[in-house]
Design a protein around this motif. Structure first.
Motif, mmCIF file in Angstrom:
data_model
loop_
_atom_site.group_PDB
_atom_site.id
_atom_site.type_symbol
_atom_site.label_atom_id
_atom_site.label_comp_id
_atom_site.label_asym_id
_atom_site.label_seq_id
_atom_site.Cartn_x
_atom_site.Cartn_y
_atom_site.Cartn_z
ATOM 1 N N GLY A 152 1.211 -0.838 0.012
ATOM 2 C CA GLY A 152 0.089 0.128 0.066
ATOM 3 C C GLY A 152 0.926 1.428 -0.268
ATOM 4 N N PHE A 153 -0.228 2.918 0.143
ATOM 5 C CA PHE A 153 0.450 4.004 -0.190
ATOM 6 C C PHE A 153 1.281 3.705 0.643
ATOM 7 N N TYR A 154 1.244 4.027 2.266
ATOM 8 C CA TYR A 154 1.439 3.738 3.385
ATOM 9 C C TYR A 154 2.835 2.866 3.948
ATOM 10 N N ALA A 157 5.380 5.119 1.542
ATOM 11 C CA ALA A 157 6.043 6.516 1.879
ATOM 12 C C ALA A 157 6.630 5.801 3.087
ATOM 13 N N GLY A 158 7.148 5.078 3.874
ATOM 14 C CA GLY A 158 7.358 4.544 5.302
ATOM 15 C C GLY A 158 9.145 4.361 4.760
ATOM 16 N N SER A 159 8.730 3.572 3.445
ATOM 17 C CA SER A 159 10.641 3.113 2.770
ATOM 18 C C SER A 159 10.792 4.420 2.733
ATOM 19 N N GLY A 160 10.094 5.425 1.837
ATOM 20 C CA GLY A 160 11.090 6.723 1.187
ATOM 21 C C GLY A 160 11.162 7.505 2.607
ATOM 22 N N GLN A 232 9.876 12.259 -3.674
ATOM 23 C CA GLN A 232 9.849 11.727 -4.603
ATOM 24 C C GLN A 232 9.602 9.940 -4.775
ATOM 25 N N LEU A 233 9.564 9.021 -3.413
ATOM 26 C CA LEU A 233 10.020 8.252 -3.828
ATOM 27 C C LEU A 233 8.906 7.256 -3.540
ATOM 28 N N ALA A 234 7.960 7.829 -2.882
ATOM 29 C CA ALA A 234 5.885 7.314 -2.245
ATOM 30 C C ALA A 234 5.133 7.415 -3.572
ATOM 31 N N PHE A 235 5.364 8.703 -4.078
ATOM 32 C CA PHE A 235 4.716 9.219 -4.613
ATOM 33 C C PHE A 235 5.069 8.618 -6.528
ATOM 34 N N PHE A 236 6.229 8.689 -6.535
ATOM 35 C CA PHE A 236 6.602 7.541 -7.818
ATOM 36 C C PHE A 236 5.596 6.650 -7.964
ATOM 37 N N SER A 237 6.817 5.910 -6.444
ATOM 38 C CA SER A 237 6.188 4.149 -6.621
ATOM 39 C C SER A 237 5.176 4.285 -6.832
ATOM 40 N N GLU A 238 3.841 5.180 -6.361
ATOM 41 C CA GLU A 238 2.143 4.920 -6.198
ATOM 42 C C GLU A 238 2.203 5.170 -7.664
#
Length: 341
Positions: A152-154, A157-160, A232-238
């Motif tokens: 999921g997105f969360y 986001a946590g990873s980013g 960057q990373l969370a929104f790119f992945s999503e």
């Protein structure tokens, strides 16, 4: 006694077998390299060590390519943030005006001031943040698949956020050297340090201010990195996940997702980038005191003396710096990941 000797002998035999297996594998790869270089490369890339190291290597290489492309924009962005420090009025600098001023005072290559520090920062910071992010994502994806669900997105986001924070602490000294080198030209000629390279800058800072000065502005740097990586990373992945089932080609999916990631990275991180630049540039005045006592003090003084919109001064320049950097980094990293998978 004999039991201990037997155990030691068993351990020695096991170690010998591991060494023999490793030597045989190396020999096999060497023979394969002679007969089929391409297959040997693939075999080497699929060793456990290389599978773990590749996300970090690819991330660092991608970041260094991106920095080489956008260094002049970064130089202009820093000068914009430092212009009119401590004042509310006065003429507002423009990116074009600052570019003309830099070229008029020196030469076009002055726009690349601090490139060595920028490359070192990418070699450390981007290597770590993309490497950590990829490693975290693989672990979380495997865990999600084991539970028969999608990540999921969360979790993204946590990873980013985590990857950005860890990488920023490691990369702060190079970031500090970059700011010092880029702001040096704003000082009167007699007061300039005229750093020769990033190593020269770091050594002289450590000698005059102590090695702890390498982590000046580390708090806002970490917060900025977390905000930037969240965007960057969370929104790119999503975005890539959302584009997967569309009619867009894989190349357009990556390009579109990286453009979206660049905007959110800029929006979330600019205020912290602004404060980070002010803290890392500051030096002691005639009274022996620093202008700011930390991140919150800097936020408060800028807000009171220069107004809240000052934090977003140069947003267009920052976006032009962040978005292409994000796009180049993510596209190159994606491509390197593809050819080394």
């Amino acid at each position: 006694m004999s039991s201990a000797v037997d155990q030691a002998k068993q351990k020695a035999d096991e170690a010998k077998k591991i060494a023999e297996d490793a030597a045989k594998k190396t020999q096999d790869i060497a023979l394969l390299a002679k007969d089929d270089p391409k297959a040997a490369t693939q075999s080497f890339l699929h060793t456990p060590f290389m599978r773990g190291a590749l996300p970090f290597i690819n991330g660092g290489a991608a970041g260094m390519v991106a920095t080489s492309c956008i260094q002049p924009i970064d130089m202009i962005k820093v000068r914009l943030q430092l212009a009119g420090e401590g004042t509310t009025g006065g003429p507002k600098p423009t990116p074009l005006g600052i570019t003309r001023d830099i070229i008029a005072k020196g030469k076009v290559l002055d726009l690349y001031t601090g490139l060595s520090a920028g490359l070192l920062r990418q070699a450390v910071y981007t290597t770590a943040r993309l490497g950590f992010f990829d490693t975290f994502m693989k672990t979380l994806t495997a865990r999600a698949e084991a539970k028969d669900r999608k990540i999921g997105f969360y979790e993204r986001a946590g990873s980013g956020l985590t990857a950005g924070g860890l990488a920023a602490m490691v990369g702060n000294p190079a970031d500090l050297a970059l700011i010092r080198m880029q702001s040096d030209g704003l000082k009167p000629a007699a007061e300039r340090a005229n750093y020769r390279s990033v190593i020269d800058a770091l050594m002289r800072i450590a000698k005059t201010e102590g090695i702890g000065a390498w982590w000046a502005g580390a708090y806002p740097t970490v917060v900025r990195a977390m905000a930037l990586n969240f965007g960057q990373l969370a929104f790119f992945s999503e975005a890539k996940s959302q584009f997967k089932d569309t009619s867009l080609s894989p190349r357009m999916q990556t390009l579109s997702a990286s453009a979206i990631a660049g905007f959110f990275a800029s929006f979330f991180s600019l205020p912290f980038d602004f404060v980070k630049t002010r803290l890392q540039k500051q030096s002691k005045g005639p009274d022996g005191k620093l202008p700011y006592n930390g991140m919150f003090d800097c936020f408060q003084k800028v807000f009171r003396n220069e107004g809240p919109l000052r934090f977003y001064r140069g947003f267009s320049t920052y976006y032009v710096r962040i978005a292409p950097h994000a796009m180049i980094t993510l596209i190159v990293a994606d491509y390197l990941g593809f050819i080394t998978k």
